[in-house]
Write a protein that holds these residues in place. Structure first.
Motif, PDB file in Angstrom:
ATOM      1  N   UNK A  46       0.810  -1.218   0.035  1.00  9.73           N
ATOM      2  CA  UNK A  46       0.035   0.123   0.108  1.00  9.73           C
ATOM      3  C   UNK A  46       0.953   1.264   0.059  1.00  9.73           C
ATOM      4  N   UNK A  47       1.790   1.344   0.750  1.00 15.04           N
ATOM      5  CA  UNK A  47       2.882   2.511   1.022  1.00 15.04           C
ATOM      6  C   UNK A  47       3.577   2.737  -0.346  1.00 15.04           C
ATOM      7  N   UNK A  48       4.390   1.590  -0.691  1.00 17.06           N
ATOM      8  CA  UNK A  48       4.797   1.559  -2.040  1.00 17.06           C
ATOM      9  C   UNK A  48       3.898   2.088  -3.330  1.00 17.06           C
ATOM     10  N   UNK A  49       2.623   2.009  -3.159  1.00 13.73           N
ATOM     11  CA  UNK A  49       1.721   2.189  -4.274  1.00 13.73           C
ATOM     12  C   UNK A  49       1.467   3.595  -4.548  1.00 13.73           C
ATOM     13  N   UNK A  50       2.019   4.587  -3.623  1.00 11.18           N
ATOM     14  CA  UNK A  50       2.005   5.990  -3.791  1.00 11.18           C
ATOM     15  C   UNK A  50       3.354   6.458  -4.323  1.00 11.18           C
TER      16      UNK A  50
ATOM     17  N   UNK B 127       7.318   6.024  -2.932  1.00 11.75           N
ATOM     18  CA  UNK B 127       7.952   5.205  -3.717  1.00 11.75           C
ATOM     19  C   UNK B 127       9.654   4.948  -3.565  1.00 11.75           C
ATOM     20  N   UNK B 128       9.999   5.918  -3.209  1.00 12.61           N
ATOM     21  CA  UNK B 128      11.439   5.848  -2.942  1.00 12.61           C
ATOM     22  C   UNK B 128      11.841   6.010  -1.619  1.00 12.61           C
ATOM     23  N   UNK B 129      11.006   6.184  -0.700  1.00 17.71           N
ATOM     24  CA  UNK B 129      11.154   6.116   0.757  1.00 17.71           C
ATOM     25  C   UNK B 129      12.044   5.067   1.225  1.00 17.71           C
ATOM     26  N   UNK B 130      12.848   5.034   2.328  1.00 11.48           N
ATOM     27  CA  UNK B 130      13.484   3.937   2.896  1.00 11.48           C
ATOM     28  C   UNK B 130      12.469   3.241   3.776  1.00 11.48           C
ATOM     29  N   UNK B 131      12.170   2.189   3.653  1.00 16.74           N
ATOM     30  CA  UNK B 131      11.172   1.322   4.424  1.00 16.74           C
ATOM     31  C   UNK B 131      11.769  -0.059   5.098  1.00 16.74           C
ATOM     32  N   UNK B 132      11.825  -0.040   6.358  1.00 13.42           N
ATOM     33  CA  UNK B 132      12.170  -1.384   6.736  1.00 13.42           C
ATOM     34  C   UNK B 132      11.209  -1.814   7.849  1.00 13.42           C
ATOM     35  N   UNK B 133      11.221  -3.327   8.047  1.00 14.64           N
ATOM     36  CA  UNK B 133      10.566  -3.827   9.011  1.00 14.64           C
ATOM     37  C   UNK B 133      11.261  -4.856  10.028  1.00 14.64           C
ATOM     38  N   UNK B 134      10.883  -5.033  11.354  1.00 16.95           N
ATOM     39  CA  UNK B 134      11.766  -5.770  12.117  1.00 16.95           C
ATOM     40  C   UNK B 134      10.665  -6.401  13.270  1.00 16.95           C
ATOM     41  N   UNK B 135      11.360  -7.121  14.034  1.00 10.71           N
ATOM     42  CA  UNK B 135      10.690  -7.971  15.161  1.00 10.71           C
ATOM     43  C   UNK B 135      10.370  -9.257  15.059  1.00 10.71           C
ATOM     44  N   UNK B 136       9.372  -9.503  15.719  1.00 14.59           N
ATOM     45  CA  UNK B 136       8.954 -11.128  15.557  1.00 14.59           C
ATOM     46  C   UNK B 136       7.839 -10.940  14.308  1.00 14.59           C
ATOM     47  N   UNK B 137       8.466 -11.291  13.244  1.00 11.51           N
ATOM     48  CA  UNK B 137       7.703 -11.299  12.034  1.00 11.51           C
ATOM     49  C   UNK B 137       6.827 -12.651  11.787  1.00 11.51           C
ATOM     50  N   UNK B 138       6.996 -13.647  12.350  1.00  9.33           N
ATOM     51  CA  UNK B 138       6.093 -14.877  12.096  1.00  9.33           C
ATOM     52  C   UNK B 138       6.484 -15.743  13.349  1.00  9.33           C
TER      53      UNK B 138
END
Length: 154
Positions: free
Chosen positions: A91-95, A99-110
């Motif tokens: 959804x974020x990358x769809x704007x 599109x060029x904003x640095x995006x990271x994810x972390x933590x207990x992902x699964x």
């Protein structure tokens, strides 16, 4: 070399002044992880907008479009971060403005635990620039943020 290591080595390094959105996903009600990330980023000299826990996708997208941050940090500790994170990054990358904003994810992902290269690959293929799974600590994240401030992160 991250900012703290560069300073310790005597290099003249200016503290970054990134605008950072810290958020969780809609299904995650934990806040301690968000506070830790906010404090760490502020200690590094960055401006943090902490959206809190249980952030609806629409609110996350609208706030990121409004704030136009340099970095979006998605943190989850409830074990649903992988699925929620995939949905959110698309959804974020769809704007165009994100599109060029640095995006990271972390933590207990699964629920299977850390070390699932397939999940990491899917998350980066979907649009995250980096994935920091539970157990990797904050060192890798701190290093990544340091590279952003010097323009070395990809």
């Amino acid at each position: 070399m991250d900012h703290a290591a560069a300073v310790a080595a005597g290099r003249d390094v200016s503290v970054g002044d990134l605008s950072v959105v810290v958020t969780s996903v809609s299904s995650d009600s934990h806040t301690w992880n968000l506070v830790v990330l906010q404090l760490l980023l502020e200690e590094l000299g960055h401006r943090v907008h902490n959206l809190g826990a249980c952030v609806p996708d629409e609110l996350l997208v609208s706030e990121c479009r409004r704030l136009r941050p340099d970095l979006i940090v998605v943190s989850s500790v409830n074990g649903h971060g992988f699925h929620d994170g995939l949905r959110v990054v698309r959804q974020l990358r769809g704007h165009a403005e994100l599109a060029d904003t640095a995006m990271v994810i972390g933590g207990k992902l699964g629920i299977a635990g850390p070390g699932c290269d397939r999940s990491r690959g899917e998350l980066t293929a979907a649009g995250y620039d980096a994935v920091f799974e539970d157990g990797t600590g904050l060192t890798a994240f701190r290093s990544y943020v340091g590279r952003l401030t010097t323009g070395e992160a990809s």
